[in-house]
Design an enzyme around this catalytic site. Sequence first.
Site, PDB file in Angstrom:
ATOM      1  N   GLY A 290       0.627  -1.341  -0.238  1.00  0.00           N
ATOM      2  CA  GLY A 290       0.058  -0.388  -0.544  1.00  0.00           C
ATOM      3  C   GLY A 290       1.023   1.384   0.177  1.00  0.00           C
TER       4      GLY A 290
ATOM      5  N   ASP B 112      -5.307   2.947  10.370  1.00  0.00           N
ATOM      6  CA  ASP B 112      -7.012   2.889  10.654  1.00  0.00           C
ATOM      7  C   ASP B 112      -6.903   2.377  11.745  1.00  0.00           C
ATOM      8  OD1 ASP B 112      -9.490   2.478   9.526  1.00  0.00           O
ATOM      9  OD2 ASP B 112      -8.665  -0.262   9.551  1.00  0.00           O
TER      10      ASP B 112
HETATM   11  P1  IMP Z   1      -4.021  -1.380  10.899  1.00  0.00           P
HETATM   12  O1  IMP Z   1      -4.230  -0.046  11.454  1.00  0.00           O
HETATM   13  O2  IMP Z   1      -4.128  -2.177  12.104  1.00  0.00           O
HETATM   14  O3  IMP Z   1      -6.112  -1.656  11.388  1.00  0.00           O
HETATM   15  O4  IMP Z   1      -4.618  -2.027   9.747  1.00  0.00           O
HETATM   16  C1  IMP Z   1      -3.705  -0.429   8.790  1.00  0.00           C
HETATM   17  C2  IMP Z   1      -3.763  -1.356   7.239  1.00  0.00           C
HETATM   18  O5  IMP Z   1      -5.153  -2.186   6.554  1.00  0.00           O
HETATM   19  C3  IMP Z   1      -3.520  -0.865   6.346  1.00  0.00           C
HETATM   20  O6  IMP Z   1      -1.814  -0.553   6.021  1.00  0.00           O
HETATM   21  C4  IMP Z   1      -4.306  -1.029   5.311  1.00  0.00           C
HETATM   22  O7  IMP Z   1      -3.396  -1.833   4.246  1.00  0.00           O
HETATM   23  C5  IMP Z   1      -5.860  -1.396   5.451  1.00  0.00           C
HETATM   24  N1  IMP Z   1      -6.984  -0.517   5.081  1.00  0.00           N
HETATM   25  C6  IMP Z   1      -6.869  -0.018   6.444  1.00  0.00           C
HETATM   26  N2  IMP Z   1      -8.317   0.787   6.170  1.00  0.00           N
HETATM   27  C7  IMP Z   1      -8.037   0.705   4.656  1.00  0.00           C
HETATM   28  C8  IMP Z   1      -9.092   1.664   3.225  1.00  0.00           C
HETATM   29  O8  IMP Z   1      -9.984   2.246   3.582  1.00  0.00           O
HETATM   30  N3  IMP Z   1      -9.046   0.647   2.843  1.00  0.00           N
HETATM   31  C9  IMP Z   1      -7.328  -0.110   2.200  1.00  0.00           C
HETATM   32  N4  IMP Z   1      -7.188  -0.942   3.475  1.00  0.00           N
HETATM   33  C10 IMP Z   1      -6.954  -0.264   4.719  1.00  0.00           C
HETATM   34 MG    MG Z   2      -0.397  -0.640   4.700  1.00  0.00          MG
END
Ligand code: IMP
Ligand code: MG
Length: 175
Positions: A42, A101
């Site tokens: 990403g 996120d």
């Molecule tokens: P977290 O902060 O551990 O929940 O994970 C974040 C990861 O979830 C990011 O690096 C993305 O790969 C994925 N992610 C979270 N929100 C989105 C979104 O709206 N679209 C696509 N991928 C997302």
């Molecule tokens: Mg990511």
Amino acid sequence: MAEHIRVLLSEEEVDARIQAIGEQISRDYEGKQVHLICVLKGGSFFMCELAKRISVPVSLDFMSVASYGSDTKSSGVVRIVKDLDESLKDKDVIVVEDIVDSGRTLSYLLETLWGRGPKTLRLCTLLDKPERRVVDVNVDYTGFQIPDEFVVGYGLDYAQKYRNLPYIGVVELEQ
Ligand code: IMP
Ligand code: MG
């Protein structure tokens, strides 16, 4: 069900914001070299665009992580799928991410990277969904704060699609 992508942030808006972050980083790291770490897949589009706009010397490295647990809920325990090629010892490091996120993945990742002895370690993310935060993460550079919607483009995918869109869009399912 057909999918429709609604534009949330246009290509021009994203480019202008990346330019501004690049200039900010260039000021903050004047006289130094920055070591950018891209979190695959990403972060790749954002890192390339950002790196082009940083005027101090830049080196790059890549890593890929997967979180244990179900696809929809990251457990916060991260497995390193592809590790960095180079040491972080005494470097001024910036981790470049697509989106923060829940914060689970990044808080674990940052803790792991701190253990490798960088001089400084900062976090730069293109997008931030503050409403979704479960674990506190200190973000140093943020492109945009966005509402709690599932977004694609600029490296972000929906079932591996749409990473190549040059803007940020929201996936809408048409009945
Ligand atoms: P977290 O902060 O551990 O929940 O994970 C974040 C990861 O979830 C990011 O690096 C993305 O790969 C994925 N992610 C979270 N929100 C989105 C979104 O709206 N679209 C696509 N991928 C997302
Ligand atoms: Mg990511």
